[in-house]
Scaffold this motif. Structure first.
Motif, PDB file in Angstrom:
ATOM      1  N   GLN A 319       3.346  11.580   3.948  1.00  0.00           N
ATOM      2  CA  GLN A 319       2.073  11.206   3.335  1.00  0.00           C
ATOM      3  C   GLN A 319       1.510   9.920   3.905  1.00  0.00           C
ATOM      4  O   GLN A 319       0.305   9.772   4.061  1.00  0.00           O
ATOM      5  CB  GLN A 319       2.223  11.052   1.817  1.00  0.00           C
ATOM      6  CG  GLN A 319       0.934  10.606   1.116  1.00  0.00           C
ATOM      7  CD  GLN A 319       0.879  11.011  -0.326  1.00  0.00           C
ATOM      8  OE1 GLN A 319       1.368  12.071  -0.701  1.00  0.00           O
ATOM      9  NE2 GLN A 319       0.279  10.182  -1.158  1.00  0.00           N
ATOM     10  N   PHE A 320       2.386   8.986   4.253  1.00  0.00           N
ATOM     11  CA  PHE A 320       1.928   7.681   4.727  1.00  0.00           C
ATOM     12  C   PHE A 320       2.157   7.579   6.233  1.00  0.00           C
ATOM     13  O   PHE A 320       3.135   6.971   6.694  1.00  0.00           O
ATOM     14  CB  PHE A 320       2.639   6.568   3.965  1.00  0.00           C
ATOM     15  CG  PHE A 320       2.384   6.618   2.480  1.00  0.00           C
ATOM     16  CD1 PHE A 320       1.156   6.239   1.965  1.00  0.00           C
ATOM     17  CD2 PHE A 320       3.353   7.093   1.610  1.00  0.00           C
ATOM     18  CE1 PHE A 320       0.894   6.300   0.606  1.00  0.00           C
ATOM     19  CE2 PHE A 320       3.119   7.153   0.256  1.00  0.00           C
ATOM     20  CZ  PHE A 320       1.876   6.766  -0.255  1.00  0.00           C
ATOM     21  N   VAL A 324       5.539   2.596   6.571  1.00  0.00           N
ATOM     22  CA  VAL A 324       6.033   2.061   5.312  1.00  0.00           C
ATOM     23  C   VAL A 324       6.554   0.650   5.593  1.00  0.00           C
ATOM     24  O   VAL A 324       7.339   0.458   6.528  1.00  0.00           O
ATOM     25  CB  VAL A 324       7.159   2.935   4.716  1.00  0.00           C
ATOM     26  CG1 VAL A 324       7.620   2.368   3.381  1.00  0.00           C
ATOM     27  CG2 VAL A 324       6.690   4.376   4.553  1.00  0.00           C
ATOM     28  N   ARG A 378      -5.856   3.243   7.875  1.00  0.00           N
ATOM     29  CA  ARG A 378      -4.583   3.962   7.961  1.00  0.00           C
ATOM     30  C   ARG A 378      -3.916   4.017   6.588  1.00  0.00           C
ATOM     31  O   ARG A 378      -3.928   3.045   5.837  1.00  0.00           O
ATOM     32  CB  ARG A 378      -3.673   3.274   8.974  1.00  0.00           C
ATOM     33  CG  ARG A 378      -4.298   3.239  10.380  1.00  0.00           C
ATOM     34  CD  ARG A 378      -3.483   2.396  11.325  1.00  0.00           C
ATOM     35  NE  ARG A 378      -4.110   2.359  12.646  1.00  0.00           N
ATOM     36  CZ  ARG A 378      -4.947   1.409  13.051  1.00  0.00           C
ATOM     37  NH1 ARG A 378      -5.250   0.413  12.247  1.00  0.00           N
ATOM     38  NH2 ARG A 378      -5.484   1.451  14.254  1.00  0.00           N
ATOM     39  N   ALA A 379      -3.334   5.152   6.287  1.00  0.00           N
ATOM     40  CA  ALA A 379      -2.650   5.342   5.007  1.00  0.00           C
ATOM     41  C   ALA A 379      -1.234   4.800   5.119  1.00  0.00           C
ATOM     42  O   ALA A 379      -0.401   5.351   5.836  1.00  0.00           O
ATOM     43  CB  ALA A 379      -2.636   6.816   4.623  1.00  0.00           C
ATOM     44  N   CYS A 380      -0.957   3.712   4.414  1.00  0.00           N
ATOM     45  CA  CYS A 380       0.348   3.052   4.488  1.00  0.00           C
ATOM     46  C   CYS A 380       0.923   2.889   3.082  1.00  0.00           C
ATOM     47  O   CYS A 380       0.195   2.916   2.089  1.00  0.00           O
ATOM     48  CB  CYS A 380       0.216   1.665   5.128  1.00  0.00           C
ATOM     49  SG  CYS A 380      -0.644   1.638   6.714  1.00  0.00           S
ATOM     50  N   LEU A 381       2.223   2.716   3.021  1.00  0.00           N
ATOM     51  CA  LEU A 381       2.879   2.353   1.772  1.00  0.00           C
ATOM     52  C   LEU A 381       3.426   0.940   1.934  1.00  0.00           C
ATOM     53  O   LEU A 381       4.243   0.681   2.822  1.00  0.00           O
ATOM     54  CB  LEU A 381       4.011   3.325   1.440  1.00  0.00           C
ATOM     55  CG  LEU A 381       4.836   2.960   0.193  1.00  0.00           C
ATOM     56  CD1 LEU A 381       3.954   2.928  -1.051  1.00  0.00           C
ATOM     57  CD2 LEU A 381       5.998   3.939   0.005  1.00  0.00           C
ATOM     58  N   GLU A 413      -5.222  10.395   0.851  1.00  0.00           N
ATOM     59  CA  GLU A 413      -4.761   9.811   2.111  1.00  0.00           C
ATOM     60  C   GLU A 413      -5.021   8.317   2.138  1.00  0.00           C
ATOM     61  O   GLU A 413      -5.381   7.763   3.160  1.00  0.00           O
ATOM     62  CB  GLU A 413      -5.467  10.491   3.292  1.00  0.00           C
ATOM     63  CG  GLU A 413      -5.176  11.976   3.409  1.00  0.00           C
ATOM     64  CD  GLU A 413      -5.904  12.605   4.590  1.00  0.00           C
ATOM     65  OE1 GLU A 413      -6.671  11.891   5.245  1.00  0.00           O
ATOM     66  OE2 GLU A 413      -5.703  13.791   4.845  1.00  0.00           O
ATOM     67  N   ARG A 414      -4.861   7.668   1.025  1.00  0.00           N
ATOM     68  CA  ARG A 414      -5.107   6.237   0.999  1.00  0.00           C
ATOM     69  C   ARG A 414      -3.790   5.487   0.893  1.00  0.00           C
ATOM     70  O   ARG A 414      -2.755   6.037   0.540  1.00  0.00           O
ATOM     71  CB  ARG A 414      -6.022   5.861  -0.166  1.00  0.00           C
ATOM     72  CG  ARG A 414      -5.418   6.057  -1.526  1.00  0.00           C
ATOM     73  CD  ARG A 414      -6.417   5.655  -2.589  1.00  0.00           C
ATOM     74  NE  ARG A 414      -6.815   4.278  -2.433  1.00  0.00           N
ATOM     75  CZ  ARG A 414      -7.996   3.789  -2.837  1.00  0.00           C
ATOM     76  NH1 ARG A 414      -8.876   4.582  -3.382  1.00  0.00           N
ATOM     77  NH2 ARG A 414      -8.287   2.522  -2.685  1.00  0.00           N
ATOM     78  N   SER A 415      -3.869   4.201   1.182  1.00  0.00           N
ATOM     79  CA  SER A 415      -2.667   3.377   1.093  1.00  0.00           C
ATOM     80  C   SER A 415      -2.306   3.142  -0.368  1.00  0.00           C
ATOM     81  O   SER A 415      -3.159   3.206  -1.257  1.00  0.00           O
ATOM     82  CB  SER A 415      -2.905   2.047   1.790  1.00  0.00           C
ATOM     83  OG  SER A 415      -3.070   2.236   3.174  1.00  0.00           O
ATOM     84  N   ARG A 416      -1.022   2.866  -0.583  1.00  0.00           N
ATOM     85  CA  ARG A 416      -0.559   2.560  -1.925  1.00  0.00           C
ATOM     86  C   ARG A 416       0.425   1.393  -1.870  1.00  0.00           C
ATOM     87  O   ARG A 416       0.951   1.067  -0.814  1.00  0.00           O
ATOM     88  CB  ARG A 416       0.109   3.785  -2.568  1.00  0.00           C
ATOM     89  CG  ARG A 416      -0.895   4.838  -3.021  1.00  0.00           C
ATOM     90  CD  ARG A 416      -0.163   6.056  -3.579  1.00  0.00           C
ATOM     91  NE  ARG A 416      -1.093   7.009  -4.149  1.00  0.00           N
ATOM     92  CZ  ARG A 416      -1.854   7.851  -3.443  1.00  0.00           C
ATOM     93  NH1 ARG A 416      -1.771   7.834  -2.130  1.00  0.00           N
ATOM     94  NH2 ARG A 416      -2.679   8.688  -4.040  1.00  0.00           N
TER      95      ARG A 416
END
Length: 1249
Positions: A319-320, A324, A378-381, A413-416
């Motif tokens: 997902q990310f 990470v 960018r989608a990151c954790l 698809e967003r960062s969390r």
């Protein structure tokens, strides 16, 4: 962006495809023939690669793709502005692309594209005040309607207000204006010559900008000697290296014996373990939980292990895709450690230069802004472990960090962010998952213990050890950390057990029971004997008999060396090279004993870049502190560590290395921890002397540790003042001199960071120039200057005049914000407040800074639910920490800034809210709208007070309110001003008429008895609120529209700022202007403000300067306050007039000390020739440097506004960099004197050999 298509042939085709676009020309169709195409041809003939729609394409090209590539890669964008340009979809998309690129580049510290607006058929004023209904084609049709500008589809893509704001931003950039005599109509005889002249001017400007870009990229690679030429070319290429984003997983793996179940589900299919629920929360696509999750619970319950396991989970990685990034804080962490952890995450993803820019910042908000720009979409954790509201980290830190969740937009698809904390005071965000100890003898506890011990799971039921296992489980109380330590202890004994392995359990149990005590980690967070007993058992395993005899005999003791680790910071490691000195043994022995302690769960030992590091769990660290306090005290160990740190040449020996990288891990650790070590060891005097050393401060800047240094100086000064009792005692003991000098050096370091790299000479230039003005008063400052003169590397440049801004001078503070500033203000105590917004005005940030410099920044965007609602205006109440926000759909929202939540939301207006204001006590608010109405609100209840105040017949442009909230005033584009009684909801008197054009700004006296208005009719009018009558005649004198007005608290003085570049101060009682118009600004004045007593006024202009005025004389106080790099949009002033605040479109807020005035300069720009003749044998440095000439002896030259020294190895060091743009340089090559014209000052510098 470079591409190569090998299959294509033909020299022209290949050349075009091989090079990225230099210039992108954006225009509407009607302007192609006379402007765009001639410009394209001239630029192409000059050798520049230009893009002009279909002219730049060939058969087979995909138009949209080619255009997108050109827009995204062009270094320069030329925008030929006209009504058709504003109305058409594609032209505004092109502008939007460049504005986005510019914003992202500035935010990340990279070079932005150059935007050149050409005001051809749309003037600067028309761009700022676009009115689509005004423009018609030859057939009588509205141009915007023909282009379907108002259609639902177009408005969804970009609303009218959004287009207006984009054009306003472009109008704020210096551009090229068409000749005012040209009508550009077909019959205009003058038009042809005007257009030709316009094309020529644009061509020359684009050529100049392109040449500058090329020069910057290529660097100075020419020299008279071929060997130096080659080396310089290599150096230039190295300087052009850019960061490349590379996603990664930045997290440690859990040890194999850790037992976790991330995918465990119950019968109903829902997660049935803490770690599984946490993982589900992170992966959730629910918009309301997009921030992520917070893991809570006591220490030792497995939160950190769960976070590490989640980092490597396959579903998480899928997902990310942006990576990470695991960051660890701990109870001892401060803002400096948090910033360093954020920088490490950026470095891990390939952002070495971006991280370097982040380390130069002194505010967390600035760091987060740059970090968000780096990760972009960018989608990151982002995982942040063990967060505490301590040591300068406030309780709202999780909300501040949640800005990182905005690095991608789609909810799926967003960062969390994923946090863990034990701090109940912390305001949590996202879904909360609480971790608890496991059931004492439950299956999870059994699995954890057996896995850690390495024993077969069936052994738990073996009759020979079943009772011992059961008793150990009971003593561990289900605490995962205790179970792990017990298991590793059993494993250690089993591996060495000579008899039946099962007997090791009974032996371990006896060691646990021998230390059956109770301790408490902290108030309200009690633990039974579980962890203490296991840790004592581990020490007993390594050294039976408690090691007391060995200690008495001066022999080695595991208990003693474990106690010594009480000096470590929580969640931080200590390099083994330093640990072995603390333990007084060689490296190999220290490594051997550390490994033994690791095998029984007392420490963790890991390796990074061939260096060993010792760490402990927080609770294990508490155990070491507790044991040290029982024996010799923690202070004894801090004293010993301080002695160890001084070895090897002393602390100042660490300042000799150039650059941010330390020589080794030991040195880096000592540098980052020396403040804590010396203070805890009681060496306060030594610490004070260290902070007064220029070499130490130089190293602080080089290592990007200014924020940590600033925190340490403030804390030490507070300690000295508190322990030194009275100010008189400080003076008598000489401490006052030292305290002030430390604060001065701290401010100098903070102001210097943006203008110096890692060169020692360049840093010393900055520090010397910023504190030299206090040398005559302070002995400590004189000693610092002498130290710089002695230790600065040769050559270095010594400031003769004041070449840079003073520390402790007029600029008190600079606040860098994430977006354009739209409101600033200052309350009676000197506190600063305001709000800023992004270009699309879909996100608003409220900022407040208390008089003691505590900065709070709150984004009010996470609860909107939809991005379609546009923010249009806002105001902040410093007293109640409330914000009122107006929207394009007529909605008003009342926010509690401190709690970051909406108190009330009202849909009172029928159209766009154009202006809001609040009473002095923050209890009432007034709003004006495009629906022509004014409404008053009770902020505490969110209810409208009375009915809508109606009477205006056009949009309400400006509103203001009295301090007590009982009166309000409004100005409208119907040319009138109206005054309202808030309590009754009635208009006071008739409409105040007299203006003959739009009323742009209104203000009210503090007592609510008078109001003032400024209009497009170039006049200012003052009104008696009680009677509703005008006081005297119109105040005239301005020659362009009045943009801003302000009034003193008693209503006796008023000030106005105009687009005629002047500020005028008025005596309201006489109706006369005080003195002549205060002049000095060279651009339109956008904002004015006045002190409460009416004795001083401040103005901000599009010339990027702030000026302060004496109201009684009408004269300017001191020089212009400069430093902003874009137009000054808002200004404010404290009640006593001693401080001013300004906000700029360069996303910064600056606070100024009016009392100290601007820096006094030795020379001014208008005296340039006289200064050159006095100080120089006028040889033009700029001219000779471009021919490859260097200083005759030392190869010192000017390069892009800096004085640079070329070393023997061909590398370059910056000796001096000024704050303002350098207009011209001169040099006396024989005497080593440099003179630079920079901004409004002339800087004189001496080259010291």
């Amino acid at each position: 962006m470079q591409e190569s298509f090998q299959q294509e042939t033909g020299p022209h085709r290949k050349r075009r495809k091989m090079h990225s676009t230099d210039v992108f020309i954006s225009h509407a169709g009607p302007d192609k023939l006379h402007i765009a195409r001639p410009l394209f041809e001239k630029l192409q003939a000059h050798g520049l690669n230009c893009f002009l729609d279909k002219i730049s394409m060939e058969p087979g090209d995909c138009g949209a793709d080619e255009m997108t590539k050109a827009m995204e890669s062009a270094k320069v964008g030329v925008f030929i502005l006209s009504p058709d340009f504003a109305a058409r979809k594609w032209t505004m998309r092109e502008l939007r692309c460049f504005l986005r690129r510019r914003s992202e580049a500035i935010g990340s510290g990279m070079r932005p594209p150059t935007l050149i607006p050409v005001f051809y058929r749309l003037s600067i004023r028309e761009c700022r005040e676009l009115e689509p209904k005004r423009y018609w084609d030859d057939e009588g049709n509205n141009i915007f309607e023909v282009e379907k500008f108002f259609s639902e589809e177009r408005q969804r893509e970009a609303s009218t207000d959004m287009v207006k704001r984009e054009l306003q931003e472009l109008a704020g950039i210096t551009g090229i204006e068409n000749d005012e005599r040209a009508t550009n109509l077909p019959g205009d005889v003058f038009g042809h010559d005007a257009r030709a002249n316009l094309v020529e001017r644009v061509f020359l400007w684009v050529k100049k900008k392109s040449d500058e870009d090329s020069s910057d990229e290529a660097g100075e690679v020419l020299n008279t000697k071929s060997q130096v030429e080659t080396h310089a070319a290599i150096t230039s290429i190295a300087r052009c290296t850019v960061d490349v984003f590379t996603p990664c997983i930045l997290a440690e793996h859990n040890p194999e014996e850790i037992y976790l179940q991330l995918n465990s589900r119950g019968i109903d299919g829902s997660p049935n373990t803490c770690e599984a629920r946490l993982k589900e929360a992170v992966l959730s696509t629910d918009r309301n939980t997009h921030i992520g999750a917070t893991a809570t619970g006591k220490g030792g319950v497995g939160k950190t292990c769960a976070l590490r396991a989640i980092a490597y989970d396959d579903d998480i990685k899928a997902q990310f895709l942006g990576g990470v990034y695991f960051m660890s804080l701990g109870k001892d962490a401060n803002v400096g450690r948090l910033i360093e952890q954020l920088c490490i995450a950026v470095e891990a993803s390939g952002g070495n230069q971006a991280a370097g820019k982040m380390r130069e910042q002194s505010e967390l908000s600035r760091v987060l802004t740059k970090m968000r720009a780096w990760f972009n979409t960018r989608a990151c954790l982002f995982i942040i472990d063990d967060v505490w509201a301590m040591n300068g980290i406030d309780a709202c830190i999780l909300q501040k960090l949640s800005i990182l969740a905005d690095t991608a937009g789609d909810s799926r698809e967003r960062s969390r962010l994923l946090y863990s904390t034990r701090d109940s005071e912390l305001k949590q965000v996202g879904k909360r998952v609480t971790f608890e100890p496991r059931e004492r003898e439950g299956s999870d506890s059994v699995h954890m213990l057996m896995l850690a011990s390495g024993a077969n799971p069936e052994e738990a039921n073996d009759p020979r050890c079943k009772e011992a296992v059961r008793e150990i489980l009971k003593l561990c109380a289900g605490l995962p950390l205790a179970l792990n330590v017990a298991g590793t202890g059993v494993r250690y004994m089993r591996d060495r057990w000579e008899g039946e392995k099962s007997q090791a359990w009974e032996a371990y149990l006896s060691k646990m029971k021998s230390r059956n005590t109770i301790r408490s980690e902290s108030p309200g967070d009690g633990y039974l004997l579980s962890l203490d007993a296991t840790l004592h058992a581990s020490l007993e395993i390594l050294q039976p008999g408690m090691g007391s005899d060995a200690e008495r005999l001066g022999q080695f003791s595991f208990r003693k060396i474990h106690r010594s680790l009480c000096v470590m910071k929580k969640q931080d490691g200590m390099p083994l090279s330093l640990v072995r000195e603390l333990w007084e043994m060689d490296y190999d022995s220290a490594e051997k004993y550390a490994k033994q302690m690791e095998r029984v769960g007392l420490v963790d030992l890991h390796y990074d870049k061939d260096c060993g590091w010792v760490r402990m769990h927080d609770l294990t660290h508490d155990f070491a502190v507790q044991e040290a306090q029982k024996e010799e005290s923690v202070t004894v160990w801090y004293k010993k560590l301080a002695d160890v740190c001084r070895q090897g040449g002393g602390l100042l020996a660490m300042t000799e290395s150039e650059g941010r990288e330390s020589k080794d891990a030991r040195e880096k650790y000592v540098f980052e921890n020396i403040y804590r070590v010396l203070k805890q060891g009681g060496y306060v005097e030594e610490l004070k002397n260290l902070f007064l050393r220029a070499r130490w401060v130089k190293a602080v800047i080089q290592r990007g540790s200014v924020l940590q240094y600033e925190e340490a100086v403030k804390d030490l000064n507070s300690f000295l003042r508190n322990t030194g009792a009275s100010e008189s005692l400080l003076r008598d003991t000489g401490e006052e001199d030292s305290v002030y000098a430390m604060e001065l050096m701290m401010r100098a370091a903070r102001l210097s960071v943006p203008f110096c790299g890692e060169s020692s000479a360049g840093i010393y230039f900055q520090l010397y120039g910023r504190i030299k003005h206090r040398a005559s008063q302070l002995g400590s400052v004189r000693r610092i200057l002498e130290e710089i003169e002695e230790h600065a590397p040769r050559p270095w440049v010594r400031p003769v005049s004041e070449c840079v801004g003073r520390a402790g001078g007029s600029l008190v503070e600079q606040i860098v914000l994430p977006n354009i500033v739209y409101e600033v203000g200052m309350d009676s105590t000197g506190g600063v407040y305001g709000h800023c917004s992004d270009l699309g005005y879909t996100r608003i940030t409220v900022f407040t800074q208390s008089p003691d410099k505590e900065m709070k920044m709150t984004e009010l965007d996470n609860d909107f639910g939809t991005g379609s609602r546009e923010l249009t205006c806002g105001c902040v109440s410093m007293s109640k920490r409330y914000a009122v926000i107006g929207y394009g759909d007529g909605t008003l929202q009342f926010w509690s800034v401190s709690e970051k939540k909406i108190l009330w939301s009202d849909c009172g207006h029928e159209s766009r809210v154009s202006s809001v204001a609040m009473s002095g006590d923050g209890k009432r608010a007034v709003s004006g709208s495009r629906d022509s109405s004014v409404r008053v609100w009770d902020v505490d209840t969110g209810l409208q007070i009375g009915d809508a105040l109606t009477g205006h017949t056009s949009l309400v442009s400006s509103v203001a309110m009295s301090g007590d909230g009982k009166r309000a005033v409004s100005g409208s584009y119907d040319d009138s001003v109206r005054v309202w009684d808030v309590d009754t909801g009635l208009q006071i008197g008739d409409a105040l008429t007299g203006h003959t054009d739009w009323v742009e700004s209104v203000a009210m006296s503090g007592d609510g008895k008078r109001a003032v208005s400024g209009s497009w009719d170039e006049s200012v009018r003052v009104w008696d609120v009680d009677t509703g009558l005008q006081i005297g005649d119109a105040l005239t004198g301005h020659t362009d529209r009045v943009e801003s007005v302000a009034m003193s608290g008693d209503g006796k003085r008023a000030v106005s700022g105009s687009y005629d570049e002047s500020v005028r101060v008025w005596d309201v009682d006489t109706g006369l202007q005080i003195s002549d118009a205060p002049t000095g600004h060279t651009g339109e004045v956008d904002s004015v403000a006045m002190s409460g007593d009416g004795k001083r006024a401040v103005s901000g202009s599009r010339d990027m300067s702030v000026r302060v005025w004496d109201v009684d004389t009408g004269l300017q106080i001191g020089d212009a306050l400069t430093g902003h790099t874009s137009l000054v949009s808002r200004v404010g002033m404290s009640g006593d007039g001693k401080r001013a605040v300004s906000g700029s479109w360069n996303r910064s807020v600056r606070v100024w000390d009016v009392e100290k005035g601007s820096t006094v300069h030795l020379g001014k720009l208008e005296d340039w020739q006289d200064i050159v003749e006095r100080f120089l044998n006028a040889e033009n440095l700029r001219a000779v440097s471009r021919t490859g000439h260097r200083h005759k002896r030392l190869k010192v030259f000017e390069s892009r506004g800096k004085i640079v020294h070329e070393r023997e190895d061909g590398s370059e060091a910056v000796l001096a960099q000024l704050e303002s743009t350098v207009i011209w340089w001169e040099v006396d090559d024989n005497h080593g004197v440099f003179v630079a014209a920079a901004g409004s000052r002339v800087a004189i510098m001496k080259l010291v050999v």
